[in-house]
Design an enzyme around this catalytic site. Structure first.
Site, PDB file in Angstrom:
ATOM      1  CG  ASN A  39      -0.597   8.353   7.480  1.00 48.46           C
ATOM      2  OD1 ASN A  39      -1.285   7.364   7.304  1.00 48.46           O
ATOM      3  ND2 ASN A  39       0.701   8.288   7.744  1.00 48.46           N
ATOM      4  CB  THR A  85      -6.767  12.520  -2.041  1.00 49.11           C
ATOM      5  OG1 THR A  85      -5.715  12.871  -1.131  1.00 49.11           O
ATOM      6  CG2 THR A  85      -8.099  12.838  -1.407  1.00 49.11           C
ATOM      7  CD  GLU A 104       1.860   5.223   6.265  1.00 44.02           C
ATOM      8  OE1 GLU A 104       1.081   4.592   5.542  1.00 44.02           O
ATOM      9  OE2 GLU A 104       1.496   5.957   7.196  1.00 44.02           O
ATOM     10  CB  THR A 123      -0.969  -0.003   1.199  1.00 45.94           C
ATOM     11  OG1 THR A 123      -0.241  -0.232   2.413  1.00 45.94           O
ATOM     12  CG2 THR A 123      -2.030  -1.087   1.026  1.00 45.94           C
ATOM     13  CB  THR A 128      -2.113  -1.603   8.229  1.00 46.02           C
ATOM     14  OG1 THR A 128      -3.314  -1.026   8.676  1.00 46.02           O
ATOM     15  CG2 THR A 128      -2.139  -1.475   6.718  1.00 46.02           C
ATOM     16  CE  LYS A 139       0.449  -3.536   3.302  1.00 46.02           C
ATOM     17  NZ  LYS A 139      -0.288  -2.587   4.237  1.00 46.02           N
TER      18      LYS A 139
END
Length: 413
Positions: free
Chosen positions: A408, A413, A286, A163, A200, A189
């Site tokens: 995040n 979007t 991230e 992702t 996640t 992942k």
């Protein structure tokens, strides 16, 4: 690709260069783009040519996603036997009610029809945005290509499950059991919403070893407790995380169990694979620029050691200091203090990148320039000695950068 092995003297197994989820005998893996994402692979699968003993552990989030509910039920009905797994990214199929469960079961059926196996031998997984229904026309297209050799590469599978990850995460190792070569492969992942008790995060492990499902489940649970459950990126726990392992018995040796003379060798190799994948996830947090390892020793119990390690690596103040390359050890001490575990400041010793910063609860003078130089490294280590017992644990995480908010803030979007 030809696999090469490298053996370290500290291991009783070999790390296979370019090893992957389909390196063990009898496994194939693949992935493709079906339109869930704009222009990246988003649908992947693993297939074993023979029925595999299987086990899984799941998120503790009470909003468990539909694919996890279906896979858990499937493993119960099949008594821990699987032959295939299918996974999509970009859509979590979570908070989708009965339709989400029906869609996951329909996916199972389509895969089973293509592979000509019972649907109860197919596991399903999803990751991505929560609260949206699966576009089943696209999912069906993916299932129709499972047997297409043009898409059957482990690299394609590794990409399809991502992702917000910035890189793929995979490994394979080999070892000898009863004189025969056994292989363990893994792919995972995970980047954001990673927190102890899994989040996640999807991890898949394959092996051609001969081991029964109940033994495999015990091993997976034990390994997960000190690997995947010891990582954190941002403290959030997702609805979709799962670790699943398949063992297809293609190497014929004495069935592995705790009574097997080489059981510990297999356990060490299995734990290495899980640790490698867990650290890779933490490193790829991230916006992360650094991997943080927190080694806690001298605790009164394993639970205390784990809790203190996770508390430190979960602290946004600690993570921010590491990003800023600031040796603010006060934030580490503060996290230890509010962990809720038994400590004695007069017995506590802390090192940052092997440089002492706290001794018996008191600050230690250190060379600021030497410390600053070490904090530029991509791997930062925090060592905590509590001086109360013999229990130890290690937690993994990453720093907190400006990019975390940027990524995040625009996830949908």
């Amino acid at each position: 690709m030809k696999h090469q092995e490298t053996t370290s003297q500290q291991y009783n197994f070999s790390i296979i260069k370019h090893g992957d989820i389909s390196t063990p005998q009898g496994f194939t893996a693949g992935g493709m783009h079906i339109g869930l994402r704009a222009n990246k692979k988003d649908f992947g699968w693993i297939y074993s040519s023979s029925l595999a003993s299987s086990a899984a552990v799941y998120t503790l989030n009470q909003f468990k996603a539909a694919p996890l509910i279906v896979t858990e039920d499937t493993l119960q009905k099949s008594k821990g036997k699987l032959q295939a797994l299918v996974v999509n990214s970009a859509n979590a199929n979570s908070c989708t009610g009965q339709q989400g469960i029906d869609d996951a079961r329909q996916t199972q059926t389509w895969v089973a029809q293509q592979l000509q196996i019972p649907s109860e031998h197919v596991a399903v997984a999803s990751t991505g945005v929560i609260g949206e229904y699966l576009p089943m026309d696209k999912i069906k297209t993916g299932t129709e290509h499972i047997k297409d050799t043009n898409f059957a590469t482990p690299g394609a599978f590794n990409e399809a499950i991502l992702t917000t990850d910035t890189c793929t995460k995979h490994i394979a190792v080999s070892l000898k059991i009863d004189g025969k070569t056994v292989t363990i492969g893994g792919s995972a992942k995970g980047s954001g919403m990673i927190h102890p008790n899994m989040a996640t995060m999807l991890a898949f492990i394959t092996t051609d070893a001969s081991i029964e499902s109940n033994t495999l489940h015990q091993l997976l649970k034990s390994s997960t407790d000190h690997t995947f459950n010891m990582i954190t990126v941002d403290g959030d726990t997702s609805t979709n995380d799962m670790v699943l392992v398949m063992a297809n018995h293609q190497v014929e040796h004495q069935i592995l169990s705790q009574d097997h003379p080489q059981w510990e060798t297999f356990v060490d190799a299995f734990n290495f694979v899980c640790t490698f994948l867990a650290k890779a996830i933490a490193r790829d947090g991230e916006g992360a620029t650094k991997l943080i390892s927190v080694n806690v020793s001298g605790a009164k119990s394993i639970s205390d050691a784990r809790k203190i390690g996770k508390t430190i690596v979960s602290s946004n103040l600690v993570k921010s200091a590491i990003f800023g390359e600031d040796a603010n050890f006060g934030r580490i001490i503060t996290a230890i203090g509010y962990s809720g575990c038994e400590i004695d400041p007069k017995c506590t010793y802390v090192q940052l990148n092997q440089i002492p910063v706290v001794d018996k609860g008191m600050a230690v003078l250190f060379d600021e320039q030497a410390m600053s130089n070490t904090l530029t490294h991509e791997h930062v280590t925090i060592d905590v000695q509590l001086g109360l017992g013999n229990a130890a644990a290690t937690a993994y995480g990453c720093d907190l950068s400006y990019d975390y908010v940027r990524i995040n803030a625009s996830y949908r979007t």
